[in-house]
Design a protein around this motif. Structure first.
Motif, PDB file in Angstrom:
ATOM      1  N   THR A 116       0.810  -1.220   0.000  1.00 38.34           N
ATOM      2  CA  THR A 116       0.000   0.000   0.000  1.00 38.34           C
ATOM      3  C   THR A 116       0.840   1.266   0.000  1.00 38.34           C
ATOM      4  OG1 THR A 116      -1.749  -1.165   1.212  1.00 38.34           O
ATOM      5  CG2 THR A 116      -1.836   1.244   1.194  1.00 38.34           C
ATOM      6  N   ASP A 117       1.810   1.333   0.900  1.00 42.10           N
ATOM      7  CA  ASP A 117       2.572   2.569   1.074  1.00 42.10           C
ATOM      8  C   ASP A 117       3.842   2.624   0.231  1.00 42.10           C
ATOM      9  OD1 ASP A 117       0.972   3.940   3.246  1.00 42.10           O
ATOM     10  OD2 ASP A 117       1.351   2.008   4.183  1.00 42.10           O
ATOM     11  N   PHE A 118       4.431   1.462  -0.048  1.00 38.77           N
ATOM     12  CA  PHE A 118       5.619   1.420  -0.899  1.00 38.77           C
ATOM     13  C   PHE A 118       5.263   1.121  -2.354  1.00 38.77           C
ATOM     14  CE2 PHE A 118       7.419   1.227   3.209  1.00 38.77           C
ATOM     15  CZ  PHE A 118       8.790   1.433   3.149  1.00 38.77           C
ATOM     16  N   ASN A 119       3.993   0.785  -2.583  1.00 33.39           N
ATOM     17  CA  ASN A 119       3.528   0.438  -3.928  1.00 33.39           C
ATOM     18  C   ASN A 119       4.407  -0.650  -4.546  1.00 33.39           C
ATOM     19  OD1 ASN A 119       1.754   0.696  -6.103  1.00 33.39           O
ATOM     20  ND2 ASN A 119       3.089   2.131  -7.176  1.00 33.39           N
ATOM     21  N   ALA A 120       4.740  -1.655  -3.729  1.00 35.59           N
ATOM     22  CA  ALA A 120       5.616  -2.740  -4.183  1.00 35.59           C
ATOM     23  C   ALA A 120       4.922  -3.561  -5.265  1.00 35.59           C
ATOM     24  CB  ALA A 120       5.997  -3.639  -3.008  1.00 35.59           C
ATOM     25  N   LEU A 121       5.583  -3.702  -6.423  1.00 35.82           N
ATOM     26  CA  LEU A 121       5.021  -4.452  -7.535  1.00 35.82           C
ATOM     27  C   LEU A 121       5.956  -5.592  -7.935  1.00 35.82           C
ATOM     28  CD1 LEU A 121       3.552  -1.464  -9.578  1.00 35.82           C
ATOM     29  CD2 LEU A 121       2.264  -3.239  -8.383  1.00 35.82           C
ATOM     30  N   TYR A 122       5.977  -5.949  -9.187  1.00 32.40           N
ATOM     31  CA  TYR A 122       6.703  -7.102  -9.710  1.00 32.40           C
ATOM     32  C   TYR A 122       6.965  -6.829 -11.184  1.00 32.40           C
ATOM     33  CZ  TYR A 122       1.847  -7.587 -10.896  1.00 32.40           C
ATOM     34  OH  TYR A 122       0.576  -7.306 -11.340  1.00 32.40           O
ATOM     35  N   HIS A 123       7.934  -7.513 -11.751  1.00 30.20           N
ATOM     36  CA  HIS A 123       8.162  -7.386 -13.185  1.00 30.20           C
ATOM     37  C   HIS A 123       7.049  -8.099 -13.934  1.00 30.20           C
ATOM     38  CE1 HIS A 123      10.100  -8.063 -17.153  1.00 30.20           C
ATOM     39  NE2 HIS A 123      10.633  -6.883 -16.894  1.00 30.20           N
ATOM     40  N   THR A 124       6.740  -7.638 -15.130  1.00 31.42           N
ATOM     41  CA  THR A 124       5.625  -8.216 -15.881  1.00 31.42           C
ATOM     42  C   THR A 124       5.846  -9.671 -16.259  1.00 31.42           C
ATOM     43  OG1 THR A 124       4.082  -7.749 -17.693  1.00 31.42           O
ATOM     44  CG2 THR A 124       6.442  -7.549 -18.185  1.00 31.42           C
ATOM     45  N   SER A 125       7.113 -10.151 -16.178  1.00 30.79           N
ATOM     46  CA  SER A 125       7.406 -11.549 -16.492  1.00 30.79           C
ATOM     47  C   SER A 125       7.164 -12.478 -15.308  1.00 30.79           C
ATOM     48  CB  SER A 125       8.864 -11.695 -16.952  1.00 30.79           C
ATOM     49  OG  SER A 125       9.093 -10.979 -18.147  1.00 30.79           O
ATOM     50  N   ALA A 126       6.869 -11.915 -14.133  1.00 26.38           N
ATOM     51  CA  ALA A 126       6.639 -12.727 -12.933  1.00 26.38           C
ATOM     52  C   ALA A 126       5.165 -13.083 -12.805  1.00 26.38           C
ATOM     53  CB  ALA A 126       7.109 -11.968 -11.695  1.00 26.38           C
ATOM     54  N   PHE A 127       4.883 -14.348 -12.518  1.00 28.44           N
ATOM     55  CA  PHE A 127       3.489 -14.795 -12.468  1.00 28.44           C
ATOM     56  C   PHE A 127       3.095 -15.478 -11.172  1.00 28.44           C
ATOM     57  CE2 PHE A 127       4.118 -14.017 -16.907  1.00 28.44           C
ATOM     58  CZ  PHE A 127       2.872 -13.606 -17.374  1.00 28.44           C
ATOM     59  N   ALA A 128       4.042 -15.857 -10.340  1.00 27.52           N
ATOM     60  CA  ALA A 128       3.710 -16.530  -9.081  1.00 27.52           C
ATOM     61  C   ALA A 128       3.405 -15.504  -7.999  1.00 27.52           C
ATOM     62  CB  ALA A 128       4.866 -17.424  -8.640  1.00 27.52           C
ATOM     63  N   TYR A 129       2.438 -15.834  -7.152  1.00 25.91           N
ATOM     64  CA  TYR A 129       2.090 -15.006  -5.993  1.00 25.91           C
ATOM     65  C   TYR A 129       1.589 -13.615  -6.392  1.00 25.91           C
ATOM     66  CZ  TYR A 129       5.557 -18.444  -4.461  1.00 25.91           C
ATOM     67  OH  TYR A 129       6.291 -19.594  -4.281  1.00 25.91           O
ATOM     68  N   LYS A 131      -1.777 -11.494  -7.508  1.00 26.63           N
ATOM     69  CA  LYS A 131      -3.235 -11.540  -7.580  1.00 26.63           C
ATOM     70  C   LYS A 131      -3.693 -11.352  -9.016  1.00 26.63           C
ATOM     71  CE  LYS A 131      -7.409  -9.470  -5.607  1.00 26.63           C
ATOM     72  NZ  LYS A 131      -7.966  -8.424  -4.699  1.00 26.63           N
ATOM     73  N   GLY A 132      -4.558 -12.237  -9.479  1.00 26.47           N
ATOM     74  CA  GLY A 132      -5.074 -12.143 -10.836  1.00 26.47           C
ATOM     75  C   GLY A 132      -4.225 -12.862 -11.866  1.00 26.47           C
ATOM     76  N   ARG A 133      -3.139 -13.526 -11.410  1.00 30.29           N
ATOM     77  CA  ARG A 133      -2.272 -14.273 -12.327  1.00 30.29           C
ATOM     78  C   ARG A 133      -2.136 -15.711 -11.854  1.00 30.29           C
ATOM     79  NH1 ARG A 133       2.876 -10.934 -14.692  1.00 30.29           N
ATOM     80  NH2 ARG A 133       1.645  -9.544 -16.002  1.00 30.29           N
ATOM     81  N   CYS A 134      -1.893 -16.605 -12.790  1.00 35.51           N
ATOM     82  CA  CYS A 134      -1.702 -18.014 -12.449  1.00 35.51           C
ATOM     83  C   CYS A 134      -0.783 -18.649 -13.486  1.00 35.51           C
ATOM     84  CB  CYS A 134      -3.044 -18.745 -12.397  1.00 35.51           C
ATOM     85  SG  CYS A 134      -3.894 -18.828 -13.996  1.00 35.51           S
ATOM     86  N   THR A 135      -0.553 -19.950 -13.349  1.00 35.39           N
ATOM     87  CA  THR A 135       0.335 -20.661 -14.274  1.00 35.39           C
ATOM     88  C   THR A 135      -0.147 -20.556 -15.712  1.00 35.39           C
ATOM     89  OG1 THR A 135      -0.888 -22.705 -13.819  1.00 35.39           O
ATOM     90  CG2 THR A 135       1.102 -22.313 -12.527  1.00 35.39           C
ATOM     91  N   ILE A 136      -1.470 -20.554 -15.904  1.00 36.18           N
ATOM     92  CA  ILE A 136      -2.024 -20.496 -17.256  1.00 36.18           C
ATOM     93  C   ILE A 136      -1.655 -19.184 -17.926  1.00 36.18           C
ATOM     94  CG2 ILE A 136      -4.100 -20.760 -18.654  1.00 36.18           C
ATOM     95  CD1 ILE A 136      -3.278 -23.162 -16.851  1.00 36.18           C
ATOM     96  N   ASP A 137      -1.690 -18.100 -17.166  1.00 34.79           N
ATOM     97  CA  ASP A 137      -1.330 -16.799 -17.731  1.00 34.79           C
ATOM     98  C   ASP A 137       0.124 -16.777 -18.186  1.00 34.79           C
ATOM     99  OD1 ASP A 137      -3.867 -15.486 -17.187  1.00 34.79           O
ATOM    100  OD2 ASP A 137      -3.306 -15.656 -15.083  1.00 34.79           O
ATOM    101  N   ALA A 138       0.989 -17.465 -17.442  1.00 35.87           N
ATOM    102  CA  ALA A 138       2.395 -17.532 -17.825  1.00 35.87           C
ATOM    103  C   ALA A 138       2.555 -18.278 -19.150  1.00 35.87           C
ATOM    104  CB  ALA A 138       3.213 -18.222 -16.728  1.00 35.87           C
ATOM    105  N   VAL A 139       1.874 -19.406 -19.279  1.00 34.63           N
ATOM    106  CA  VAL A 139       1.970 -20.197 -20.512  1.00 34.63           C
ATOM    107  C   VAL A 139       1.364 -19.441 -21.688  1.00 34.63           C
ATOM    108  CG1 VAL A 139       1.303 -22.370 -21.627  1.00 34.63           C
ATOM    109  CG2 VAL A 139       1.988 -22.368 -19.222  1.00 34.63           C
ATOM    110  N   LYS A 140       0.343 -18.635 -21.434  1.00 31.49           N
ATOM    111  CA  LYS A 140      -0.291 -17.869 -22.516  1.00 31.49           C
ATOM    112  C   LYS A 140       0.700 -16.900 -23.167  1.00 31.49           C
ATOM    113  CE  LYS A 140      -5.154 -18.041 -21.119  1.00 31.49           C
ATOM    114  NZ  LYS A 140      -6.305 -17.274 -20.570  1.00 31.49           N
TER     115      LYS A 140
END
Length: 377
Positions: A116-129, A131-140
């Motif tokens: 919330t306060d640090f707005n910690a995100l992830y690289h777009t290539s990361a799919f584990a953990y 919200k809203g992403r899963c293994t299927i999205d990675a394979v897509k």
């Protein structure tokens, strides 16, 4: 430094200034995106970039967290965990260190502060953990590229190899953590807060904070790998990461050892404490048994669960209905597992799974989904 923001692929060429200070129409379109991000590398920190966070609030919340968790940090760390083992698909046991309630609550609180306060995100290539992403999205991602050849690389003991020093070094270049790392007092507070997430100098599995830490610390590495592989040896590759699983693909045959060495060299360039688990390295084409992250991308560029899983699921449904008809009640947990298979399989192959159920409904004169719902109610 690295700055990551929510941004859909269609705005790939947009600069960070355009993103932050463009017209309202563009900004509203971008904010509607749910999971895609873009990471920018910048040399000079402009004052306007601070609009991405509330720095004073982040400082205050981190300071309060450190103050409130003083007793937890002074306690014997091992006493704050319940340790158990679960079977691994590859054989052997995986150790899980689950925080006890008081520590679990603190780590959840720190996770919320970072998100919330640090707005910690992830690289777009990361799919584990994520919200809203899963293994299927990675394979897509690989399906969209119409990839035919695949390399799967696995990091050895990913969480257990992650050290606090490595995390702090990575965060020193990742906004807004770098702002804290550039001030001695704030850096010490950040380090004390993060230290609570470590056990015996390692990042344990089973905590709510460990996945977030790994996704943030990997941003520079994910960017280097995805960018470097976009045009590697004159060939375009697609890179995705699911925790410690790297999936790299191309439309054309490639030399797996050269790609593997590029990954190793990239990890070394960041002084990452990780090594490739050579026993788990795989290479193959969609013409063969191309299983990745539990699904197959077949020769027709379709994501499938495979014939064997469909047969097993069909048999499970049939046995459930016949037992139900004969007055043999299934345990509620077993029915929930069966419902879980349905939800997962129908997400991957909706037509095939629903056709299977429709045919069985007609053949057996039942409504399987209604029966499952009734037995779980």
């Amino acid at each position: 430094m690295y700055i990551t923001v929510m941004q859909p692929p269609m705005y790939r060429q947009m600069s960070l200034d355009d993103f932050l200070f463009g017209d309202d129409n563009v900004s509203s379109m971008i904010s509607s995106n749910q999971t895609n991000t873009r990471t920018y590398v910048i040399k000079h920190m402009k004052p306007q970039y601070m609009t991405l966070i509330n720095f004073d609030r982040a400082k205050a919340r981190l300071a309060k967290f450190v103050e409130d968790t003083k007793e937890l940090r002074e306690a014997d760390r091992a006493s704050l965990y319940d340790t158990f083992h679960i079977p691994k698909k590859s054989g052997g046991l995986r150790r899980i260190d689950a925080p006890k309630p008081e520590l679990m609550s603190a780590l959840r609180n720190l996770k919320e502060i970072f998100e919330t306060d640090f707005n910690a995100l992830y690289h777009t290539s990361a799919f584990a953990y994520v919200k809203g992403r899963c293994t299927i999205d990675a394979v897509k991602r690989h399906q969209q590229n119409k990839s035919r050849w695949f390399a799967k690389l696995d990091l050895h003991d990913f969480f257990g190899s992650t050290t606090l020093d490595f995390v702090m070094n990575q965060l020193s270049e990742i906004f807004p953590f770098n702002l804290f790392c550039s001030d001695a007092a704030l850096k010490e507070q950040l380090k004390m807060a993060l230290e609570l997430a470590f056990l015996n100098g390692k990042l344990p599995q089973g905590t709510p904070l460990s996945p977030l830490i790994t996704n943030v610390m990997m941003i520079p590495i994910d960017l280097a790998l995805s960018s470097g592989l976009r045009d590697f040896n004159g060939q375009r590759f697609v890179y995705t990461r699911y925790a410690d699983d790297f999936l790299i693909s191309s439309k054309y045959d490639f030399k797996i050892r050269e790609v593997e060495q590029f990954v190793v060299d990239t990890l070394k360039s960041f002084s990452a404490p990780f090594s490739i688990n050579a026993k788990k390295t795989r290479y193959g084409s969609s013409s063969g048994s191309n299983w990745n992250l539990g699904v197959m991308l077949n020769k027709d560029n379709e994501i499938t669960i495979g014939h064997r899983k469909k047969r097993e699921f069909s048999a499970m449904l049939h046995n459930y209905i016949m037992d139900r008809r004969n007055g043999i009640a299934w345990d509620k947990h077993d029915i929930q597992v069966m419902q879980g298979y349905y939800n997962y399989y129908s997400m991957i192959e909706p037509k095939a799974i629903n056709d299977m159920i429709d045919q069985m409904n007609v053949k057996l004169g039942v409504n399987i989904l209604r029966a499952i719902k009734d037995d779980l109610s």
